[in-house]
Scaffold this active site. Structure first.
Site, mmCIF file in Angstrom:
data_model
loop_
_atom_site.group_PDB
_atom_site.id
_atom_site.type_symbol
_atom_site.label_atom_id
_atom_site.label_comp_id
_atom_site.label_asym_id
_atom_site.label_seq_id
_atom_site.Cartn_x
_atom_site.Cartn_y
_atom_site.Cartn_z
ATOM 1 N N ASN A 211 0.854 -1.196 0.000
ATOM 2 C CA ASN A 211 0.000 0.000 0.000
ATOM 3 C C ASN A 211 0.886 1.241 0.000
ATOM 4 O OD1 ASN A 211 0.511 0.841 2.866
ATOM 5 N ND2 ASN A 211 -0.368 -1.188 3.230
ATOM 6 N N LYS A 290 9.684 -16.168 -10.461
ATOM 7 C CA LYS A 290 8.808 -15.219 -11.145
ATOM 8 C C LYS A 290 7.731 -15.974 -11.938
ATOM 9 C CE LYS A 290 9.015 -11.339 -14.308
ATOM 10 N NZ LYS A 290 9.804 -10.694 -15.356
#
Ligand code: C5P
Length: 402
Positions: A211, A290
């Site tokens: 955030n 990934k």
């Protein structure tokens, strides 16, 4: 010094390359609204001119013991009388030796000897000079005399050598002096643990859920707690901010790591303040490598994170707990509800629109006595108001025995 009172300072420069940092130090303090009287030794004038310091401080700079501009011709007495402290930065090896022995052969050393206020020195010298037995003795003597020694730091030196002896940066000296001078110190002997910043919940090796919390509010609360005399430990999620001075810092990434770090410290602390914007959820199955792109829709499963604050507040010997609530609407309703649900005595609420990432904030404090608005101000002022309220509530008996 209460939150809004700015101490008047006397900044003394002795001779050293680090004198240029004293120009920045003056600028920082003046920008902060402080009155700074600069005094320089003759040697300091070989490194930086009084004109620079006069322009930055907005006041005449004194160098000479016999300067006739002071009304009664007693510059060595008068210049320090209305000052909250003398700060010598840079403090050369020679100046430290003079101060340790009570020599008074120029204006600055005489002012230090004739002072009634606290004295801070920020040593700045070559590492051999710093490590020399004579300097060690002088520093030990100054400490015994109650002089505050700021630094020095270790690193590259102007002479090309590397080691201890670099003067602290201007911002570090500025903060250390103001934190020490702040009065009163109602949290002296108390340990404050706080969380700060966002958390980062990994999706794979490079991506994550996070955030926009900057950590500014948490770090401001850490400083305000230090000003009040507390020993402070900060558990911080990823942030680009400088480490808060004088605090123990535990860096973490995810909410589970923050939970573990807090649990490792909470037993010792008297106050716990949850300022961090902890992610409510984390990816259930983070990938070590990934994730490769494909044309298919992707669904990310999220698992709830532990509620650190609620957990701490529910401990049998819980510290005094303070929560934050960042809401985008219905501030009062959500904040009151959160305070009751998490069973915490004090909750500071703010609107995300005004708080996240910004330097200013507007807090509303909720406790058993009701609701109190702390008008919009820099986050440090808000943090001081919050700590003042913590102190008031703790004075009414809400303190964990430790
Ligand atoms: O429930 P909410 O996230 O809005 O509560 C905010 C308060 O709770 C903040 O003080 C925050 O630091 C704390 N909190 C926590 N652990 C969580 C979520 C929030 O400590 N998992």
């Amino acid at each position: 010094m209460t939150a809004s009172v700015k101490p008047r300072l006397l900044l003394g420069l002795s001779g050293g390359i680090a004198a240029y940092k004293a120009a920045e130090l003056t600028r920082l303090w003046v920008q902060d609204g402080l009155d700074v009287q600069v005094v320089m030794t003759r040697a300091a004038c070989g490194f930086i001119t009084p004109v620079t310091l006069q322009a930055l401080s907005g006041k005449p700079v004194y160098v000479d013991m016999w300067d006739g501009r002071v009304g009664n011709n007693m510059a060595h007495i008068d210049l320090s009388r209305d000052r909250a402290a003398i700060v010598v930065a840079p403090a050369s090896a020679d100046m430290l030796a003079k101060l340790a022995h009570g020599l008074a052969d120029d204006l600055l050393s005489t002012l230090c000897l004739a002072r009634e206020c606290p004295l801070f020195v920020a040593p700045a010298m070559n590492r051999q000079m710093w490590e020399h037995a004579a300097t060690r003795r002088n520093i030990a003597q100054l400490q015994a005399d109650g002089v505050f020694i700021l630094g020095p730091a270790s690193g590259d030196q102007a002479c090309g050598e590397v080691g201890l002896g670099r003067m602290l940066e201007a911002s570090e000296i500025a903060e250390d002096v103001l934190v020490e001078l702040a009065q009163p110190k109602p949290l002296r002997g108390k340990r404050v643990l706080l969380t700060a910043g966002p958390t980062f919940e990994a999706i794979d090796a490079v991506r994550g859920v996070t955030n926009r919390s900057s950590g500014k509010m948490g770090f401001a609360v850490a400083r305000a707690a230090r000003e009040a005399g507390a020993e402070v430990t900060v558990v911080s999620g990823p942030t680009s901010l400088a480490v808060p001075r004088g605090c123990a810092l535990i860096r973490v990434e995810s909410a589970p790591q923050m939970f573990e770090a807090v649990m490792g410290e909470v037993e010792r602390c008297h106050v716990f303040i949850g300022v961090a914007a902890v992610a409510d959820y984390r990816p259930s199955a983070p990938q070590a490598h990934k994730i490769k792109k494909s044309d298919r829709t992707m669904t990310l499963e999220l698992a709830p994170n532990p509620d650190i604050l609620a957990h701490v507040a529910a401990l049998p010997r819980a510290p005094f707990c303070v929560g934050f609530a960042a809401e985008s609407r219905d501030l009062d309703r959500y904040a009151q509800d959160k305070r009751q649900r998490k069973r915490i005595p004090l909750l500071a609420a703010n609107l995300v629109q005004t708080a996240i990432g910004s330097d200013d904030n507007e807090l509303v404090l909720f406790d058993d006595a009701g609701r109190h608005v702390v008008a919009r101000a820099p986050k440090l002022e808000q943090a001081r108001a919050l700590i003042a309220r913590v102190v008031e509530l703790m004075a009414h008996g809400a303190i964990a025995p430790r």
